[in-house]
Design a protein around this motif. Structure first.
Motif, PDB file in Angstrom:
ATOM      1  N   PRO A   1       0.820  -1.217   0.000  1.00 59.54           N
ATOM      2  CA  PRO A   1       0.000   0.000   0.000  1.00 59.54           C
ATOM      3  C   PRO A   1       0.852   1.263   0.000  1.00 59.54           C
ATOM      4  O   PRO A   1       1.817   1.364   0.763  1.00 59.54           O
ATOM      5  CB  PRO A   1      -0.804  -0.122   1.301  1.00 59.54           C
ATOM      6  CG  PRO A   1      -0.828  -1.585   1.608  1.00 59.54           C
ATOM      7  CD  PRO A   1       0.487  -2.124   1.109  1.00 59.54           C
ATOM      8  N   VAL A   2       0.517   2.213  -0.863  1.00 53.93           N
ATOM      9  CA  VAL A   2       1.223   3.492  -0.969  1.00 53.93           C
ATOM     10  C   VAL A   2       0.221   4.611  -0.710  1.00 53.93           C
ATOM     11  O   VAL A   2      -0.833   4.670  -1.345  1.00 53.93           O
ATOM     12  CB  VAL A   2       1.860   3.670  -2.365  1.00 53.93           C
ATOM     13  CG1 VAL A   2       2.564   5.026  -2.459  1.00 53.93           C
ATOM     14  CG2 VAL A   2       2.839   2.532  -2.664  1.00 53.93           C
ATOM     15  N   VAL A   3       0.549   5.497   0.213  1.00 50.74           N
ATOM     16  CA  VAL A   3      -0.356   6.574   0.628  1.00 50.74           C
ATOM     17  C   VAL A   3       0.366   7.912   0.517  1.00 50.74           C
ATOM     18  O   VAL A   3       1.548   8.019   0.879  1.00 50.74           O
ATOM     19  CB  VAL A   3      -0.839   6.359   2.080  1.00 50.74           C
ATOM     20  CG1 VAL A   3      -1.647   7.558   2.579  1.00 50.74           C
ATOM     21  CG2 VAL A   3      -1.667   5.087   2.183  1.00 50.74           C
ATOM     22  N   SER A   4      -0.332   8.918   0.027  1.00 47.27           N
ATOM     23  CA  SER A   4       0.190  10.281   0.031  1.00 47.27           C
ATOM     24  C   SER A   4      -0.170  10.954   1.348  1.00 47.27           C
ATOM     25  O   SER A   4      -1.323  10.859   1.807  1.00 47.27           O
ATOM     26  CB  SER A   4      -0.399  11.072  -1.138  1.00 47.27           C
ATOM     27  OG  SER A   4      -0.070  12.437  -1.030  1.00 47.27           O
ATOM     28  N   ALA A   5       0.768  11.641   1.949  1.00 50.22           N
ATOM     29  CA  ALA A   5       0.574  12.174   3.299  1.00 50.22           C
ATOM     30  C   ALA A   5      -0.575  13.165   3.399  1.00 50.22           C
ATOM     31  O   ALA A   5      -1.245  13.257   4.421  1.00 50.22           O
ATOM     32  CB  ALA A   5       1.858  12.819   3.798  1.00 50.22           C
TER      33      ALA A   5
END
Length: 221
Positions: free
Chosen positions: A96-100
């Motif tokens: 999973p990749v999330v933008s802050a």
């Protein structure tokens, strides 16, 4: 009962984002192990050119690849200037990749109609503004966004002049409080300014570290 250790990879384009996100994790999720992956050249190039190029995106992807290869459970990008590209980039990875800042923007649209944005990197202001408008459009909501960019504050922080950095942000918070319902600090590196403000804020001021931590931990759960 023991919990499974969680490792999160942090993707940075500036050293200025390291302390705020680490401090927020220590406060909210001290059990999480953090791995840092850095390319400071990205933010320098972005400040010099004002343009995000395909080569810069490839460098960002390379950082994410290194994080995934390190066996992290989730990946958090701390540089808001690259947030618009995360939707496409995360499709390349099984982790999973999330933008802050995405959750912060969604929350602000939910609770306010007049939103103030303060940025210290030239591209971050317009990018944040555009994302807010896109989120509002998807939700069928009308918003007003007032954006100010103070690049001198960023360079002050780069040179170790934290008083000037924080003071410029305090000044803009005060000004935007007269016309906005909520104020966003567009970059994670700006969160430190809230610790040095010496008066009660008239309107809520949102930063991305706390909200992004809740988002990625909920996603992993």
């Amino acid at each position: 009962m023991a919990t499974t250790p969680i490792r999160i990879g942090l993707i940075h384009a500036t050293m200025n984002s390291v302390q705020p996100i680490h401090a927020a994790f220590r406060e909210q999720a001290p059990h999480v192990t953090l791995l840092n992956f850095m390319d400071e050249g990205l933010i320098f190039e972005l400040n010099e050119t004002g343009v995000i190029t395909p080569a810069m995106i490839r460098r960002l992807i390379a950082l994410i690849e290194r994080a995934e290869e390190s066996g992290v459970d989730g990946i958090l990008l701390t540089c808001s200037s690259f947030s618009p590209y995360v939707t496409q980039i995360k499709k390349l990875f099984s982790t999973p990749v999330v933008s802050a800042d995405t959750s912060m923007l969604e929350y602000s649209v939910e609770v306010a109609e007049r939103i103030g944005v303060i940025a210290t990197v030239g591209t971050a202001g317009p990018i944040t503004t555009q994302q807010l408008k896109e989120i509002a459009a998807l939700r069928g909501k009308s918003i007003e966004v007032q954006t100010v960019v103070i690049t001198d504050a960023f360079f002050a922080l780069q040179n170790g002049d934290v008083a000037t950095h924080d003071g410029r942000i305090h000044q803009k918070i005060e000004e935007l409080s007269e016309s906005c319902d909520v104020i966003l600090l567009a970059q994670m590196s700006m969160a430190r300014a809230l610790r040095t403000i010496n008066k009660e804020m008239k309107k809520p001021v949102l930063t991305s570290p706390e909200i992004s931590i809740r988002t990625i931990l909920n996603l992993l759960a």
